[in-house]
Design an enzyme around this catalytic site. Structure first.
Site, PDB file in Angstrom:
ATOM      1  N   LYS A 123       0.850  -1.261  -0.187  1.00 54.26           N
ATOM      2  CA  LYS A 123       0.496   0.010   0.054  1.00 54.26           C
ATOM      3  C   LYS A 123       0.591   1.065  -0.034  1.00 54.26           C
ATOM      4  CE  LYS A 123      -3.573  -2.292   1.990  1.00 54.26           C
ATOM      5  NZ  LYS A 123      -4.375  -3.134   2.962  1.00 54.26           N
ATOM      6  N   GLN A 167      -4.811  -1.814   9.245  1.00 48.97           N
ATOM      7  CA  GLN A 167      -4.980  -3.112   8.900  1.00 48.97           C
ATOM      8  C   GLN A 167      -5.176  -3.734   9.953  1.00 48.97           C
ATOM      9  OE1 GLN A 167      -3.604  -3.667   6.160  1.00 48.97           O
ATOM     10  NE2 GLN A 167      -3.388  -5.401   5.961  1.00 48.97           N
ATOM     11  N   ASP A 190     -11.156   3.237   3.844  1.00 47.12           N
ATOM     12  CA  ASP A 190     -11.377   1.911   3.989  1.00 47.12           C
ATOM     13  C   ASP A 190     -13.275   1.384   4.126  1.00 47.12           C
ATOM     14  OD1 ASP A 190      -9.410  -0.890   3.765  1.00 47.12           O
ATOM     15  OD2 ASP A 190      -9.508   0.095   5.255  1.00 47.12           O
TER      16      ASP A 190
HETATM   17  N1  LIG Z   1      -7.564  -2.276   6.719  1.00 45.80           N
HETATM   18  C1  LIG Z   1      -7.715  -3.523   5.452  1.00 45.80           C
HETATM   19  N2  LIG Z   1      -7.937  -3.158   4.796  1.00 45.80           N
HETATM   20  C2  LIG Z   1      -7.452  -3.960   3.262  1.00 45.80           C
HETATM   21  O1  LIG Z   1      -7.620  -3.724   2.640  1.00 45.80           O
HETATM   22  C3  LIG Z   1      -7.509  -4.994   3.915  1.00 45.80           C
HETATM   23  C4  LIG Z   1      -7.254  -5.418   4.753  1.00 45.80           C
HETATM   24  N3  LIG Z   1      -6.870  -4.515   6.767  1.00 45.80           N
HETATM   25  N4  LIG Z   1      -6.535  -6.519   5.415  1.00 45.80           N
HETATM   26  C5  LIG Z   1      -5.793  -7.875   4.697  1.00 45.80           C
HETATM   27  C6  LIG Z   1      -6.340  -7.837   3.098  1.00 45.80           C
HETATM   28  C7  LIG Z   1      -6.296  -8.085   2.102  1.00 45.80           C
HETATM   29  N5  LIG Z   1      -5.713  -6.548   0.768  1.00 45.80           N
HETATM   30  C8  LIG Z   1      -5.061  -7.046  -0.137  1.00 45.80           C
HETATM   31  C9  LIG Z   1      -4.757  -6.396  -0.804  1.00 45.80           C
HETATM   32  C10 LIG Z   1      -4.081  -6.050  -2.112  1.00 45.80           C
HETATM   33  C11 LIG Z   1      -3.963  -7.969  -2.485  1.00 45.80           C
HETATM   34  C12 LIG Z   1      -2.574  -7.486  -3.717  1.00 45.80           C
HETATM   35  O2  LIG Z   1      -2.429  -6.985  -4.426  1.00 45.80           O
HETATM   36  N6  LIG Z   1      -2.829  -9.178  -3.879  1.00 45.80           N
HETATM   37  C13 LIG Z   1      -2.090  -9.624  -5.296  1.00 45.80           C
HETATM   38  C14 LIG Z   1      -0.583  -9.528  -4.932  1.00 45.80           C
HETATM   39  C15 LIG Z   1      -0.725 -11.049  -4.595  1.00 45.80           C
HETATM   40  C16 LIG Z   1       1.228 -11.756  -4.114  1.00 45.80           C
HETATM   41  O3  LIG Z   1       1.392 -12.503  -5.194  1.00 45.80           O
HETATM   42  O4  LIG Z   1       1.367 -11.734  -2.602  1.00 45.80           O
HETATM   43  C17 LIG Z   1      -2.215 -10.079  -6.231  1.00 45.80           C
HETATM   44  O5  LIG Z   1      -3.835 -10.787  -6.011  1.00 45.80           O
HETATM   45  O6  LIG Z   1      -2.296  -9.944  -7.559  1.00 45.80           O
HETATM   46  C18 LIG Z   1      -4.709  -8.859  -1.711  1.00 45.80           C
HETATM   47  C19 LIG Z   1      -5.170  -8.616  -0.446  1.00 45.80           C
HETATM   48  C20 LIG Z   1      -5.993  -6.433   1.982  1.00 45.80           C
HETATM   49  N7  LIG Z   1      -7.007  -6.069   2.503  1.00 45.80           N
END
Ligand SMILES: Nc1nc(=O)c2c([nH]1)NC[C@@H]1CN(c3ccc(C(=O)N[C@@H](CCC(=O)O)C(=O)O)cc3)C=[N+]21
Length: 363
Positions: A123, A167, A190
């Site tokens: 992020k 988070q 969020d």
């Molecule tokens: N307050 C809060 N807000 C959130 O938005 C939040 C959170 N907590 N806790 C965890 C989850 C999970 N999350 C992700 C964000 C980006 C990818 C992402 O970019 N993934 C890539 C890369 C995956 C990799 O290779 O590790 C993809 O799917 O292509 C995944 C998961 C946001 N979250």
């Protein structure tokens, strides 16, 4: 602006991938190659379906030479997210030039979960890439709820912070509700504050922010010109952060929405009626080919690690949907990784920009 115009600066190869008419039908030789690759992977559901398919193919009318199967259009979240980051970069710089304000995002991370640390790092990187200022607070696992609330309160009062993200998940000894309630609703990028969720649920009301992951799902449908109005949609999963807001958003877009959850009787039968499936469960390969209506559109939110000795990390990521099966039945599908994940971060940046613009009354 017509959504198709948003792709005007994409590379030709990218555009080819985005145009629905380019959906290819595999020749039988390709199909054989695909089959080979599939069997080399570990979609656990596959062998079962493979058995039933092979029994069908013994019927006299269907010979191996005509086993051409359609492949779904790949909904490229990584590409769309890049496009959105470019749009945000331009807006951030326009705002800075016009009124001298740079949007700011504060991220609070508690504990040392590796996945959370990775998400927060991503992020931060994304903020930098579009010119948004990021602030980070890292607290130890044993920090108190009061400490977290104090940081939230400081960020609430800080005019250079336009968005605050705590988070999740938080350590078990903290009350998530208390913490999420503490974020100023104007900075709740969020979209997890109950007032924002409540407004999302009510006709005639507008939330200040929509949760990033569901918003990213709908944005993908829009940018691929997939119409939602009047369609049957099934959301699998009813979490506060994805399933529930996704269902509310689809309903606002005039879909007829069902929510499938752990107590649903015959989830497979219900899901098979859907024109649009959004799956947010967190169970690898749970949705099999037999759950999917031919031509359905699939948005796969799951990001599940499965063991993979051949990968350098020892694991790889798969969605909730058995991709290999689904891509032969669906008309369009998001991959994992490279689907919804990158969109979640893009929507966070977008919400932060919106927060800054709203605070400074900048259009
Ligand atoms: N307050 C809060 N807000 C959130 O938005 C939040 C959170 N907590 N806790 C965890 C989850 C999970 N999350 C992700 C964000 C980006 C990818 C992402 O970019 N993934 C890539 C890369 C995956 C990799 O290779 O590790 C993809 O799917 O292509 C995944 C998961 C946001 N979250």
């Amino acid at each position: 602006m017509a959504s198709s115009m948003k792709f005007t600066d994409c590379s030709p190869s990218a555009i080819v991938r985005l145009v629905p008419s380019t959906r290819t039908r595999l020749r039988s030789s390709d199909s054989a190659v695909l089959f080979h690759r599939v069997l080399g992977r570990s979609c656990p559901a596959y062998p079962r379906t493979f058995v039933s398919r092979s029994s069908i193919s013994t019927l006299p009318v269907i010979s191996a030479s005509i086993s051409t199967e359609a492949t779904a259009q790949v909904i490229d979240g990584k590409l769309v997210a890049k496009q959105i980051r470019e749009e945000i970069t331009a807006e951030v710089s326009r705002m800075k030039d016009a009124i001298g304000v740079v949007p700011g995002l504060a991220v609070i991370l508690v504990g040392d979960r590796k996945d959370s640390a990775t998400y927060v790092r991503n992020k931060k990187k994304a903020c930098e890439s579009v010119g948004i200022k990021s602030f980070e607070v890292n607290l130890p696992e044993n920090a108190t709820e009061q400490e977290v609330l104090k940081h939230i309160s400081d960020f609430n009062d800080d005019p250079s912070v336009h968005g605050i993200l705590v988070q999740l998940p938080l350590p078990k000894h903290m009350n998530e509700q208390n913490v999420l309630h503490a974020v100023s609703i104007e900075k709740d990028v969020d979209g997890f504050h109950p007032l924002n969720i409540g407004r999302l649920a009510m006709r005639g009301e507008e939330p200040l922010f929509v949760p990033c992951t569901p918003k990213g799902c709908i944005e993908l449908l829009h940018r691929y010109n997939i119409s939602i109005k009047g369609k049957r949609a099934v959301v699998i999963g009813r979490s506060n952060i994805v399933g529930t807001p996704a269902a509310l958003l689809l309903q606002r877009e005039d879909a007829t929405v069902s929510v499938v959850h752990s107590r649903t009787k015959d989830p497979e039968e219900l899901t098979r009626q859907a024109d649009i499936i959004i799956s947010a469960v967190g169970k690898a390969n749970m949705v099999e080919g037999s759950w999917i209506k031919p031509g359905a559109v699939i948005i796969d939110v799951g990001i599940n690690p499965v063991e993979d000795a051949s990968s350098p990390r020892g694991y790889r990521l798969v969605g909730d949907v058995c991709y290999e099966e689904a891509s032969k039945i669906a008309s369009a599908i998001t991959p994992v990784p490279g689907g919804v994940g990158p969109m979640t971060i893009a929507m966070l940046l977008s919400n932060t920009l919106t927060a800054a613009k709203r605070t400074h009354n900048f259009q």
